[in-house]
Scaffold this motif. Structure first.
Motif, short mmCIF file in Angstrom:
data_model
loop_
_atom_site.label_atom_id
_atom_site.label_comp_id
_atom_site.label_asym_id
_atom_site.label_seq_id
_atom_site.Cartn_x
_atom_site.Cartn_y
_atom_site.Cartn_z
N VAL A 203 13.37 -11.36 -4.91
CA VAL A 203 14.24 -10.92 -6.04
C VAL A 203 14.25 -11.57 -7.34
N GLU A 204 13.39 -12.37 -7.53
CA GLU A 204 13.33 -13.20 -8.64
C GLU A 204 12.98 -12.50 -10.07
N PHE A 205 12.14 -11.56 -9.67
CA PHE A 205 11.53 -10.52 -10.81
C PHE A 205 11.81 -9.12 -10.26
N PRO A 206 12.61 -8.31 -10.80
CA PRO A 206 12.80 -7.03 -10.54
C PRO A 206 11.81 -6.27 -10.93
N VAL A 207 11.50 -5.06 -10.22
CA VAL A 207 10.17 -4.36 -10.32
C VAL A 207 10.61 -3.27 -11.55
N GLY A 208 9.74 -3.34 -12.67
CA GLY A 208 9.89 -2.62 -13.67
C GLY A 208 9.52 -1.20 -13.85
N GLY A 209 9.71 -0.44 -12.88
CA GLY A 209 9.38 0.92 -13.15
C GLY A 209 7.64 1.15 -13.33
N PRO A 210 6.83 0.57 -12.67
CA PRO A 210 5.38 0.81 -13.20
C PRO A 210 5.08 2.23 -12.71
N ARG A 211 3.85 2.85 -13.27
CA ARG A 211 3.39 4.13 -13.02
C ARG A 211 2.03 3.91 -12.23
N VAL A 212 1.97 4.46 -10.86
CA VAL A 212 0.94 4.13 -10.10
C VAL A 212 0.15 5.48 -9.55
N ALA A 213 -0.96 5.68 -9.84
CA ALA A 213 -1.88 6.84 -9.56
C ALA A 213 -2.50 6.43 -8.29
N ILE A 214 -2.52 7.21 -7.11
CA ILE A 214 -3.04 6.50 -5.87
C ILE A 214 -3.84 7.95 -5.03
N GLY A 215 -5.11 7.79 -4.81
CA GLY A 215 -5.73 8.68 -3.98
C GLY A 215 -6.64 8.01 -2.70
N TYR A 216 -6.88 8.48 -1.66
CA TYR A 216 -7.33 9.94 -1.75
C TYR A 216 -6.54 10.53 -0.37
N PHE B 205 -0.88 11.22 -17.15
CA PHE B 205 0.15 10.32 -16.32
C PHE B 205 -0.03 8.85 -16.81
N ASN B 206 -1.09 8.49 -17.34
CA ASN B 206 -1.45 7.12 -17.99
C ASN B 206 -1.01 6.06 -17.16
N PRO B 207 -1.50 6.02 -15.80
CA PRO B 207 -1.31 4.94 -15.03
C PRO B 207 -1.19 3.21 -15.26
N ASP B 208 -0.21 2.57 -15.05
CA ASP B 208 -0.38 1.27 -15.13
C ASP B 208 -1.29 0.54 -13.99
N LEU B 209 -1.52 1.36 -12.71
CA LEU B 209 -2.30 0.98 -11.72
C LEU B 209 -2.89 2.10 -10.96
N PHE B 210 -4.28 2.04 -10.81
CA PHE B 210 -4.90 3.06 -10.10
C PHE B 210 -5.34 2.49 -8.83
N ILE B 211 -4.87 3.22 -7.59
CA ILE B 211 -5.50 2.83 -6.20
C ILE B 211 -6.25 3.84 -5.70
N VAL B 212 -7.37 3.05 -5.13
CA VAL B 212 -8.52 3.83 -4.46
C VAL B 212 -8.18 3.75 -3.06
N SER B 213 -8.04 4.59 -1.92
CA SER B 213 -7.82 4.41 -0.57
C SER B 213 -8.19 5.58 0.30
N GLY B 214 -8.47 5.37 1.38
CA GLY B 214 -8.63 6.56 2.47
C GLY B 214 -10.14 6.93 2.66
N THR C 41 -5.51 -0.14 -17.59
CA THR C 41 -5.07 0.28 -16.05
C THR C 41 -5.74 -0.66 -15.11
N LEU C 42 -4.94 -1.31 -14.33
CA LEU C 42 -5.36 -1.96 -13.21
C LEU C 42 -6.05 -1.29 -12.03
N ILE C 43 -6.99 -1.63 -11.40
CA ILE C 43 -7.44 -0.79 -10.08
C ILE C 43 -7.52 -1.43 -8.98
N HIS C 44 -7.10 -1.16 -7.89
CA HIS C 44 -7.03 -1.88 -6.68
C HIS C 44 -7.76 -0.84 -5.67
N PHE C 45 -8.50 -1.36 -4.73
CA PHE C 45 -9.22 -0.99 -3.68
C PHE C 45 -8.77 -1.37 -2.46
#
Length: 502
Positions: A46-59, A237-246, A278-282
């Protein structure tokens, strides 16, 4: 004679009583230790609260049908007792006997597995058996890497854009903060989830740890059918983070020539189209097809900033990078030192390949250096993050990932020390190499972090004087004693770790 017998009896009773008291003392000390660790993990979370990021995730998405494996397969115990399944596995499941052998192979290792069957009749028979058998306690849940990760991140305060198609019934399970981009379909892909606990017995086999085996016969997910509608929604949408999964749903699926590669090229283009901010996570998964992993190393991994995986997936990726071969199963409870060495190797090789590719690849300007690895295991969470990268709060993310692991597996929002145990020793080595330093475990500083320099190398040899400065953090997991659910654990853990770092 009576006196001697009485003395012996009294001594035996005293010994038994002392053993009970001593065991209670040890249990009490362990509970105090776990309580202290838990409090300090919570403080970090709880030291740093979540700042409401925008996350796009597929698929993709699916409807998960959960069953308890040993109950579901109880009538097959006599069948497997006469079969030789040692070292036995399949790329594709075509018969019930192959399904049983394949499940037995992973069950005896306590290893997570996800496998495809092209035999739709067999798959539907198994699904109907699970639904209709009075001996099988089954339940349905929202499934698929993307919806599960997205739901976790939305629960933690993110706004989520989801690239998936699903039925109107399945959509009711989405949180309101998750925006679905794909059109509605009539029939969801179904995943049959066989869950088992530590020391579960099936025939002569005993599972060394809690885990799950997944069988599917997907039709929508292997084609990444939601990609185009997702693509249309992404620019606004202009995401802060883009996630590739599935993408493991493409494993061993039968395509027309060139179709799978064309779909992965579309994924690559979608990744390349993202803003540099935009950061990208796989999110890795269970792959058994070498050709697909080679395609991922061409079209996906060079364009990602971050990779999330468990110990099986880390071992598999390292083996493919080092030997060009698949690793079907690995140690399900690896030592910290061994896992960190594997993660360093993957980190170095992928970054070195980036530099080699930059010299020869016309699209090199869109490539990204790997700057984050998150390894989640039963006993601990490990992070490697490049110094100076955009990833924030690694220590706090490790604590949050650890607590999320317990909460999900125990199916509880409360972390109960009395329902937990630690598997990490009093100290751990930072590497399996001779002379590596050891880090003592501190109950009041449970997350250990330190700085390192990882030299870039290929085939284990340093190819230049280049190195990447990183921070490494390791957090213990308060392991759930009575696992209620293991499927989706990695997705929830990854989502929780990511939400604090963007």
């Amino acid at each position: 004679m009576f006196s001697l017998l009485s003395t012996a009896t009294m001594f035996g009773a005293f010994t038994a009583l002392f053993a009970i008291i001593f065991q209670a003392y040890l249990s009490s000390n362990e509970l105090v230790k776990l309580t202290v660790i838990l409090q300090h993990l919570r403080d970090l979370e709880v030291e740093f609260p979540v700042g409401g990021p925008r996350v796009a995730i597929g698929y993709g998405s699916c409807s998960d049908l959960h069953v308890r494996a040993v109950n579901f397969l109880a009538h097959n115990e006599t069948i497997v007792s006469g079969l030789n399944f040692t070292g036995y596995t399949f790329d594709d499941i075509t018969t019930e006997e192959e399904f049983l052998l394949n499940f037995a192979y992973y069950f005896q290792q306590g290893a997570a597995a996800e496998r495809f069957t092209a035999n739709r009749e067999l798959f539907l028979q198994l699904v109907q058996r699970a639904k209709k058998s009075s001996a099988v306690d089954h339940h349905w849940a929202l499934g698929g890497n993307a919806p599960v990760i997205g739901s976790r991140m939305a629960m933690e305060g993110a706004t989520v854009l989801l690239g998936a198609k699903m039925s109107s019934k399945l959509k009711t399970h989405l949180r309101p903060e998750v925006l679905l981009t794909g059109s509605l379909i009539e029939d969801d892909d179904i995943h049959l989830i066989l869950e088992y606990n530590t020391d579960d017995t099936w025939g002569q086999l005993v599972s060394p740890r809690a885990n799950r085996y997944i069988l599917h016969n997907d039709r929508h997910n292997p084609m990444i059918s939601s990609l185009e509608e997702f693509d249309t929604a992404l620019p606004d949408f202009n995401p802060d983070l883009f996630i590739v999964s599935g993408l493991q749903m493409m494993d061993n699926y039968v395509y027309q020539p060139g179709v799978r590669e064309a779909r992965l090229q579309k994924v690559q283009q979608q990744m390349q189209a993202q803003s540099v901010r935009t950061l990208i996570h796989f999110e890795m998964a269970s792959f058994v097809e070498l050709e697909l992993l080679q395609l991922l190393m061409r079209y996906v991994l060079p364009y990602t900033d971050s990779i999330g995986m468990n110990e099986q997936e880390l071992d598999n990726l390292q083996q493919v990078l080092e030997t060009g071969r698949i690793s079907l199963v690995a140690d399900s409870n690896p030592r910290v030192a061994h896992s960190l060495d594997q993660a360093r190797s993957v980190f170095a090789r992928l970054n070195q390949q980036l530099r080699v590719g930059n010299a020869n690849d016309a699209s090199s300007g869109k490539r990204r250096p790997l700057s984050r690895i998150h390894l989640h295991t039963l006993a601990y969470q490990a992070f490697i993050v490049s110094k100076g990268s955009s990833w924030k709060h690694t220590k706090q993310a490790a604590a949050k990932a650890s607590l999320t692991a317990h909460r999900h597996v125990c199916a509880s929002t409360i972390v109960n020390p009395d329902a937990s145990y630690l598997q990490m020793d009093g100290s751990f080595a930072v590497s399996a190499k001779p002379g590596a330093r050891r880090i003592p475990f501190d109950n009041r500083e449970p997350v250990s972090c330190w700085d390192e320099s990882i030299p870039l190398s290929v085939d284990g040899e340093s190819t230049s004087h280049e190195a990447v400065e990183v921070e490494i953090c390791v957090a213990p997991v308060l392991i759930c004693k009575n696992a209620k659910q293991t499927v989706g654990a990695g997705d929830n853990i990854s989502g929780a770790g990511l939400v604090l770092q963007i």
